[in-house]
Enzyme design. Structure first.
Site, short mmCIF file in Angstrom:
data_model
loop_
_atom_site.label_atom_id
_atom_site.label_comp_id
_atom_site.label_asym_id
_atom_site.label_seq_id
_atom_site.Cartn_x
_atom_site.Cartn_y
_atom_site.Cartn_z
NE ARG A 37 -4.41 -1.46 1.63
CZ ARG A 37 -5.28 -1.99 2.47
NH1 ARG A 37 -5.03 -2.00 3.76
NH2 ARG A 37 -6.40 -2.51 2.02
CE LYS A 207 -16.82 -11.14 10.95
NZ LYS A 207 -16.78 -9.81 11.58
N GLY A 360 -6.79 -6.48 0.91
CA GLY A 360 -5.45 -6.32 1.47
C GLY A 360 -4.75 -7.64 1.65
N GLY A 384 -12.57 -3.80 1.03
CA GLY A 384 -13.92 -3.37 1.39
C GLY A 384 -14.49 -2.39 0.38
P1 ADP Z 1 -9.02 -9.61 2.09
O1 ADP Z 1 -8.19 -8.76 3.02
O2 ADP Z 1 -8.23 -10.07 0.92
O3 ADP Z 1 -10.31 -8.94 1.73
P2 ADP Z 1 -10.20 -11.06 4.26
O4 ADP Z 1 -9.74 -9.99 5.17
O5 ADP Z 1 -11.63 -11.22 4.01
O6 ADP Z 1 -9.42 -10.94 2.87
O7 ADP Z 1 -9.70 -12.45 4.82
C1 ADP Z 1 -8.34 -12.73 4.99
C2 ADP Z 1 -8.10 -13.68 6.13
O8 ADP Z 1 -8.90 -14.84 6.01
C3 ADP Z 1 -6.67 -14.16 6.17
O9 ADP Z 1 -6.02 -13.61 7.29
C4 ADP Z 1 -6.78 -15.68 6.26
O10 ADP Z 1 -5.93 -16.26 7.20
C5 ADP Z 1 -8.23 -15.86 6.68
N1 ADP Z 1 -8.73 -17.18 6.30
C6 ADP Z 1 -8.80 -17.72 5.08
N2 ADP Z 1 -9.26 -18.98 5.14
C7 ADP Z 1 -9.47 -19.25 6.44
C8 ADP Z 1 -9.93 -20.40 7.16
N3 ADP Z 1 -10.24 -21.52 6.53
N4 ADP Z 1 -10.03 -20.31 8.50
C9 ADP Z 1 -9.71 -19.16 9.13
N5 ADP Z 1 -9.26 -18.05 8.53
C10 ADP Z 1 -9.15 -18.10 7.19
MG MG Z 2 -8.41 -8.35 5.13
#
Ligand code: ADP
Ligand code: MG
Length: 403
Positions: A37, A207, A360, A384
């Site tokens: 970033r 989530k 991110g 987001g």
């Molecule tokens: P982004 O930042 O790309 O939008 P998110 O913040 O939604 O992604 O999610 C990222 C997190 O999800 C990572 O830290 C990863 O460890 C977690 N994650 C992915 N798969 C699992 C899982 N099966 N159980 C728990 N956490 C998970």
């Molecule tokens: Mg994230």
């Protein structure tokens, strides 16, 4: 939207809202683990400095807690480490103010010459930044406005936030969108207006509740939706499977059922993993086992998609002409559970079409695999924000810049 070229910046104090919210080492050193970033924010900082502006960068870091500035500043995280990295990458000094609208900010700005760059302390140390009370936010924005002559909004990762430095401040000063925001919005438009097909969306991350809104809208746009990551377990539960100790949002099982039904109704192919890598606990050294997605053993949690699913997902991406990917397929931070995310990232590099990575953590994953960033169409700095844009929501930070 006005761009930087449309406003007067030479010799001006330009308040630049950037997104420098980098991940920090969680084990205690506080070191920056991925500076993507900061790098993405450099071009605009450089451009403004080269134009002879006095560039005053505002940014947030993490989620500070506490009643007031003093409590939050004591708890951190401070942007000091970011100022240091920014100076390294820019190749010029970056003055750091230890507050946002206090004496340090005032004297730092007063000491700037044309072409200088300064960074103010974490905007979220001021509780008013994120206040739901309009008048509290406006008061902070008014104090910030005293420090500058113009505003540039380049923090794409926060344009979906109605916050003082994002939404209220641009309304008080001549303003423009930074190049990063302009570029991000252009790509999002390509994902929503007449995208080339097949259009494949890959969703993961932790989530499901964060992603339900976007899934709803994407079902009206995409041809195929692949789901992995922590959010998949609520879908598996919606299909009636046991998910052991995996991440589960039980109160969203019904929404997942509705998504499954809606996809079928609209003829969108919704692809779930057929096998899962499970472990007895959430740890880097937990022993991984591959099980069928409908046979997760009691006491085990799913931490990645399995090898058959990696192949399945890669095959579902092979003919894509447009891809949007948000959210890792597993806990990629632990090498033993990174293969699913790596497989999706690699499949994207082979796609002959527009590939966009949003989020991110997803972007950090791509970089941690050492993949050539230029083999992706676009790596977005805002998870987001991209999701809300794709949901069809109006983004306050963009609205303010358009005005
Ligand atoms: P982004 O930042 O790309 O939008 P998110 O913040 O939604 O992604 O999610 C990222 C997190 O999800 C990572 O830290 C990863 O460890 C977690 N994650 C992915 N798969 C699992 C899982 N099966 N159980 C728990 N956490 C998970
Ligand atoms: Mg994230």
């Amino acid at each position: 939207m006005r761009s930087i070229d449309d406003i007067e910046v030479s010799g001006k104090r330009v308040l630049l809202r950037s997104d420098l919210n980098v991940p920090l080492d969680k084990s205690g050193s506080g070191a920056i683990t991925d500076d993507g970033r900061i790098r993405a924010s450099l071009p605009v900082i450089r451009k403004l400095a080269d134009c002879g502006a006095r560039v005053i960068v505002m940014a947030h870091l993490g989620r500070p807690k506490g009643e007031d500035f003093a409590e939050r500043a004591a708890g951190g995280p401070s942007l000091q480490v970011v100022a240091e990295r920014l100076a390294e990458l820019l190749g010029q000094p970056v003055a750091f103010a230890s507050d946002l609208v206090g004496p340090s900010a005032t004297s730092t700005v007063a000491g700037m010459a044309d072409g200088d760059v300064a960074l103010l302390e974490n905007v979220r140390f001021e509780p008013a930044e994120t206040s739901k009370d309009d008048s509290e936010r406006v008061r902070l924005a008014q104090d910030l406005a005293k420090l500058g002559d113009a505003y540039v909004g380049d923090g794409f990762g926060v344009v979906h936030r109605k916050q003082a430095s994002v939404y209220d401040l641009p309304q008080l000063l001549p303003h423009a969108a930074g190049d990063l925001v302009v570029a991000e919005v252009a790509v999002l438009q390509r994902l929503t207006v007449d995208p080339a097909r097949p259009y494949v969306v890959v969703l993961g991350g932790s989530k499901v509740s964060d992603k339900l809104g976007v899934i709803g809208n994407l079902l009206g746009l995409a041809d195929r939706v692949l789901i992995g990551g922590g959010m998949v377990f609520t879908f598996l539960a919606a299909l009636g499977h046991e998910v052991g100790t995996s991440l589960l949002e039980a109160d969203h099982i019904d929404s997942c059922k509705a998504v499954l039904a809606q996809a079928a109704e609209r003829g969108v192919e919704l692809v779930l993993p057929t096998d899962i890598v499970v472990a007895p606990r959430f740890a880097a050294d937990a022993p991984p086992t591959v099980v069928a997605a409908d046979a997760i053993p009691e006491g085990h949690m799913g931490l990645d998609i399995g090898p058959a699913s990696r192949e399945l997902f890669a095959s579902k991406l092979a003919d894509a002409k447009t891809v949007f990917w948000n959210g890792p397929m597993g806990v990629f931070e632990f090498p033993a559970f990174a293969a699913g995310t790596r497989a999706v990232a690699e499949a994207l590099t082979k796609v002959d079409g527009l590939t966009v990575v949003g989020g991110g953590d997803s972007a950090a994953a791509v970089r941690s695999f050492g993949l050539d960033e230029s083999s992706f169409g676009h790596i977005s700095t805002g998870g987001g924000a991209s999701l809300e844009y794709l949901e069809g929501k109006t983004l306050p930070g963009l609205t303010a810049l358009e005005a």
